[in-house]
Design an enzyme around this catalytic site. Structure first.
Site, mmCIF file in Angstrom:
data_model
loop_
_atom_site.group_PDB
_atom_site.id
_atom_site.type_symbol
_atom_site.label_atom_id
_atom_site.label_comp_id
_atom_site.label_asym_id
_atom_site.label_seq_id
_atom_site.Cartn_x
_atom_site.Cartn_y
_atom_site.Cartn_z
ATOM 1 N N TYR A 56 -17.416 -11.417 -16.485
ATOM 2 C CA TYR A 56 -16.329 -11.695 -15.549
ATOM 3 C C TYR A 56 -15.363 -10.521 -15.491
ATOM 4 C CZ TYR A 56 -12.216 -13.812 -13.417
ATOM 5 O OH TYR A 56 -11.148 -14.072 -12.590
ATOM 6 N N LYS B 68 -14.724 -8.018 -12.132
ATOM 7 C CA LYS B 68 -13.441 -7.827 -11.462
ATOM 8 C C LYS B 68 -12.988 -6.367 -11.492
ATOM 9 C CE LYS B 68 -12.718 -11.958 -9.933
ATOM 10 N NZ LYS B 68 -12.724 -12.219 -8.483
#
Length: 244
Positions: A140, A144
């Site tokens: 994750y 990002k």
């Protein structure tokens, strides 16, 4: 009146942003994985249209791009769709925004949703296998960082398209959880403003990393042209589609 696409708009920040812009008179096209994702079909009544497709799959993402292109050139696209601790983090959070950016007609404005967690993302692109996203812890955070770098690369490459990044904060959505401390209402306002504000009202014009209407600090690698180029080359090789 602007024509605007919002991905991942069946609930949470995406739906809130779409509703706010539709209420202001904009033509809003909303995306979801399938029609069943909308818990309240009445939410679609003020929308200009819908597109459907699974963003964890490249063929599903390309189908979304094809449907979206059927509406014509968008004034703005908000890349809101995202997953958190999920094997689909890299496909949904990085590969899908890249594919949509590369395969759709260039909009006038692009807004990508990031997260403060991107500052913990890995800059070791050799350790990332986009074809096996579950192979690395921290996917994750990595995803990002990469979507932030993608946005800055687009801002640098495409003079006629404005590109910005938004950190909406940790808000109480389905992904953020009921105990998230940030304001849900504040969580969608910045991307709505970036998508719809008059020309000249946003400074910097392009390439900003925003949190609640203010420029915030991003990972230094995201602004590094060499890192951006290496990332885009990885994405082009993985997808077979050049950014242009």
């Amino acid at each position: 009146m602007s024509l605007i696409l919002v991905t991942g708009a069946s609930t949470g920040l995406g739906l809130a942003a779409a509703q706010a812009m539709a209420d202001d008179g904009h033509q809003v096209v909303v995306h979801a994985r399938d029609p069943d994702r909308f818990p309240d079909p009445a939410a679609l009544e003020p929308m200009h249209g819908t597109v459907y497709g699974d963003l964890s799959r490249m063929d599903g993402t390309l189908a979304v791009a094809e449907q979206a292109n059927g509406f014509g050139r968008f004034d703005a696209v908000i890349h809101n769709a995202g997953v958190y601790r999920d094997p689909g983090a890299l496909p949904v959070n990085t590969v899908a925004p890249y594919l949509l950016t590369a395969a759709m007609a260039k909009p006038r404005r692009l807004i990508y949703l990031s997260s403060g967690y991107h500052r913990s993302g890995s800059t070791d692109l050799d350790a990332i296998d986009l074809g096996d996203p579950s192979a690395r812890a921290g996917a994750y955070e990595d995803s990002k960082l990469y979507v932030t770098a993608l946005a800055f690369a687009v801002a640098r490459r495409w003079a006629d398209t404005v590109a910005h990044v938004v950190d909406p904060g940790w808000v109480p959505t389905r992904m953020g959880g009921a105990g998230a401390p940030d304001d849900l209402e504040e969580g969608h306002r910045t991307q709505v403003w970036l998508a719809t504000a008059p020309e000249g009202a946003i400074e910097p014009r392009t390439g900003g990393y925003w949190h609640h209407h203010r420029i915030s600090r991003s990972h230094p690698a995201a602004s590094d042209p060499d890192f951006q180029q290496a990332l885009i080359e990885r994405l082009e090789a993985h997808t077979g589609i050049p950014l242009g």
